[in-house]
Design an enzyme around this catalytic site. Sequence first.
Site, PDB file in Angstrom:
ATOM      1  N   MET A   1      -1.785  -6.781   7.191  1.00  0.00           N
ATOM      2  CA  MET A   1      -2.812  -7.689   6.636  1.00  0.00           C
ATOM      3  C   MET A   1      -2.347  -8.397   5.370  1.00  0.00           C
ATOM      4  O   MET A   1      -3.165  -8.747   4.521  1.00  0.00           O
ATOM      5  CB  MET A   1      -4.091  -6.881   6.348  1.00  0.00           C
ATOM      6  CG  MET A   1      -4.619  -6.096   7.533  1.00  0.00           C
ATOM      7  SD  MET A   1      -5.990  -5.030   7.061  1.00  0.00           S
ATOM      8  CE  MET A   1      -6.114  -3.945   8.487  1.00  0.00           C
ATOM      9  N   SER A   2      -1.042  -8.583   5.227  1.00  0.00           N
ATOM     10  CA  SER A   2      -0.565  -9.159   3.953  1.00  0.00           C
ATOM     11  C   SER A   2       0.717  -9.959   4.160  1.00  0.00           C
ATOM     12  O   SER A   2       1.051 -10.367   5.269  1.00  0.00           O
ATOM     13  CB  SER A   2      -0.306  -8.025   2.954  1.00  0.00           C
ATOM     14  OG  SER A   2       0.798  -7.258   3.369  1.00  0.00           O
TER      15      SER A   2
ATOM     16  N   ALA B   1       2.813  -2.142   4.189  1.00  0.00           N
ATOM     17  CA  ALA B   1       2.597  -1.102   5.195  1.00  0.00           C
ATOM     18  C   ALA B   1       2.154  -1.820   6.462  1.00  0.00           C
ATOM     19  O   ALA B   1       1.407  -2.796   6.389  1.00  0.00           O
ATOM     20  CB  ALA B   1       1.507  -0.152   4.722  1.00  0.00           C
TER      21      ALA B   1
ATOM     22  N   SER C   1       0.822  -1.223   0.000  1.00  0.00           N
ATOM     23  CA  SER C   1       0.000   0.000   0.000  1.00  0.00           C
ATOM     24  C   SER C   1       0.847   1.260   0.000  1.00  0.00           C
ATOM     25  O   SER C   1       1.707   1.436   0.859  1.00  0.00           O
ATOM     26  CB  SER C   1      -0.874   0.060   1.256  1.00  0.00           C
ATOM     27  OG  SER C   1      -1.730  -1.027   1.311  1.00  0.00           O
TER      28      SER C   1
ATOM     29  N   ASN D   1       1.833   3.712  11.079  1.00  0.00           N
ATOM     30  CA  ASN D   1       1.037   4.203  12.225  1.00  0.00           C
ATOM     31  C   ASN D   1       1.387   3.392  13.464  1.00  0.00           C
ATOM     32  O   ASN D   1       1.977   2.306  13.370  1.00  0.00           O
ATOM     33  CB  ASN D   1      -0.462   4.030  11.920  1.00  0.00           C
ATOM     34  CG  ASN D   1      -0.814   2.587  11.620  1.00  0.00           C
ATOM     35  OD1 ASN D   1      -0.555   2.094  10.525  1.00  0.00           O
ATOM     36  ND2 ASN D   1      -1.373   1.889  12.593  1.00  0.00           N
TER      37      ASN D   1
ATOM     38  N   TYR E   1      -8.397 -10.388   2.839  1.00  0.00           N
ATOM     39  CA  TYR E   1      -9.646  -9.704   3.242  1.00  0.00           C
ATOM     40  C   TYR E   1     -10.476  -9.265   2.036  1.00  0.00           C
ATOM     41  O   TYR E   1     -11.648  -8.926   2.172  1.00  0.00           O
ATOM     42  CB  TYR E   1      -9.376  -8.518   4.175  1.00  0.00           C
ATOM     43  CG  TYR E   1      -8.576  -7.383   3.574  1.00  0.00           C
ATOM     44  CD1 TYR E   1      -9.109  -6.548   2.603  1.00  0.00           C
ATOM     45  CD2 TYR E   1      -7.273  -7.153   3.985  1.00  0.00           C
ATOM     46  CE1 TYR E   1      -8.369  -5.517   2.046  1.00  0.00           C
ATOM     47  CE2 TYR E   1      -6.513  -6.126   3.453  1.00  0.00           C
ATOM     48  CZ  TYR E   1      -7.068  -5.314   2.476  1.00  0.00           C
ATOM     49  OH  TYR E   1      -6.327  -4.311   1.930  1.00  0.00           O
ATOM     50  N   GLU E   2      -9.889  -9.290   0.836  1.00  0.00           N
ATOM     51  CA  GLU E   2     -10.676  -8.968  -0.370  1.00  0.00           C
ATOM     52  C   GLU E   2     -11.556 -10.154  -0.763  1.00  0.00           C
ATOM     53  O   GLU E   2     -12.363 -10.041  -1.682  1.00  0.00           O
ATOM     54  CB  GLU E   2      -9.740  -8.626  -1.530  1.00  0.00           C
ATOM     55  CG  GLU E   2      -8.972  -7.324  -1.335  1.00  0.00           C
ATOM     56  CD  GLU E   2      -7.915  -7.133  -2.409  1.00  0.00           C
ATOM     57  OE1 GLU E   2      -8.248  -6.614  -3.487  1.00  0.00           O
ATOM     58  OE2 GLU E   2      -6.752  -7.515  -2.170  1.00  0.00           O
TER      59      GLU E   2
ATOM     60  N   HIS F   1      -5.043  -9.288  -1.169  1.00  0.00           N
ATOM     61  CA  HIS F   1      -5.198  -9.493   0.274  1.00  0.00           C
ATOM     62  C   HIS F   1      -6.298 -10.521   0.520  1.00  0.00           C
ATOM     63  O   HIS F   1      -7.298 -10.548  -0.202  1.00  0.00           O
ATOM     64  CB  HIS F   1      -5.595  -8.188   0.962  1.00  0.00           C
ATOM     65  CG  HIS F   1      -4.640  -7.060   0.734  1.00  0.00           C
ATOM     66  ND1 HIS F   1      -4.742  -6.212  -0.339  1.00  0.00           N
ATOM     67  CD2 HIS F   1      -3.562  -6.666   1.445  1.00  0.00           C
ATOM     68  CE1 HIS F   1      -3.758  -5.326  -0.280  1.00  0.00           C
ATOM     69  NE2 HIS F   1      -3.023  -5.574   0.784  1.00  0.00           N
TER      70      HIS F   1
ATOM     71  N   HIS G   1      -3.488   0.378  -4.666  1.00  0.00           N
ATOM     72  CA  HIS G   1      -2.905  -0.795  -5.335  1.00  0.00           C
ATOM     73  C   HIS G   1      -3.311  -0.766  -6.800  1.00  0.00           C
ATOM     74  O   HIS G   1      -4.498  -0.877  -7.121  1.00  0.00           O
ATOM     75  CB  HIS G   1      -3.409  -2.092  -4.696  1.00  0.00           C
ATOM     76  CG  HIS G   1      -2.784  -2.379  -3.377  1.00  0.00           C
ATOM     77  ND1 HIS G   1      -1.750  -3.272  -3.214  1.00  0.00           N
ATOM     78  CD2 HIS G   1      -3.029  -1.851  -2.168  1.00  0.00           C
ATOM     79  CE1 HIS G   1      -1.404  -3.292  -1.942  1.00  0.00           C
ATOM     80  NE2 HIS G   1      -2.167  -2.441  -1.282  1.00  0.00           N
TER      81      HIS G   1
ATOM     82  N   HIS H   1      -7.023   3.967   6.765  1.00  0.00           N
ATOM     83  CA  HIS H   1      -6.382   3.604   5.491  1.00  0.00           C
ATOM     84  C   HIS H   1      -5.719   4.838   4.884  1.00  0.00           C
ATOM     85  O   HIS H   1      -4.633   4.752   4.309  1.00  0.00           O
ATOM     86  CB  HIS H   1      -7.410   3.005   4.523  1.00  0.00           C
ATOM     87  CG  HIS H   1      -6.796   2.497   3.245  1.00  0.00           C
ATOM     88  ND1 HIS H   1      -5.772   1.566   3.224  1.00  0.00           N
ATOM     89  CD2 HIS H   1      -7.044   2.805   1.951  1.00  0.00           C
ATOM     90  CE1 HIS H   1      -5.427   1.325   1.970  1.00  0.00           C
ATOM     91  NE2 HIS H   1      -6.174   2.068   1.171  1.00  0.00           N
TER      92      HIS H   1
END
Length: 268
Positions: A207-208, A109, A26, A231, A81-82, A79, A57, A243
């Site tokens: 998340m990746s 990220a 990201s 963050n 989550y997609e 990802h 992306h 995001h």
Amino acid sequence: MIKSTAQYIKQKLNIDSPKIAIILGSGLGGFADVLENITTISYKDIEGFPQSSVSGHKGELIRGFVGDKEVLCLNGRFHLYEGHNPKVIADVVHILKELGVEKMIITNAAGSLKTELKPSSIMLIKDHINFSCKNPLIGSNDDMYGPRFPALNNAYPQYLRDKCKEIAKKQGVGLEEGVYMMVLGPNFETPAEIKAFSLLGADAVGMSTVPEVIAAVHCSIDVLGLSVITNYGAGLVDNPPSHQETITEANKASQKLVELVKEYIKEL
Ligand code: HPA
């Protein structure tokens, strides 16, 4: 299917013999701009390739050069989550393997789990914890690529990390080693989760990455992993992560990362 897709990409992108692939996380798409002599194909034009649906992306596969090194660049990742089946990530890695890739640089990220690891710093991944409980190798094993039960003792080989630290030192870029924790997402964590992940031994959360790493290690591709800290994890500071913050902070650190990776590839 994997072999024919690889053959199709090879022809479309005029690929010779790339030994290195890079996956851009990201807000880190800026690396694509340093590649020379590029040929590009959109993921949607590759039959059987998953689509990347997240803003930040791009969704294209680029063949280009850094100096004399031919590189394949996935500008946009998939990802879980997609809603992707984890196996599609193994398929993409196998396509890279078929194209001759031996080493893979994976960027992402991530949120920091400790105050010393500040936003806009870069963490060199030395190990991971797969808290997603998903795995790209579930299903029948193709012994052509690797064993049914691969070992992950050395998922991020020392020799690749040492080289990266050496270059970061030359460039005056701080590079902390740490453990990456993968969660499924798409929600950011609760403060209790952030505290728990830290107690479990992780330094950053995202998340990746882990599915790609597992698939790569399985088929003997050596991995270097870099997290851009965007963050502080929930509860470490008052403001909640977002995001937008992820993209903005990743963009800020992106120049540093691009320079590091560029020199790194030249010396690989
Ligand atoms: N948590 C999970 N994934 C992330 C974060 C985070 O705080 N920041 C960037 N990706």
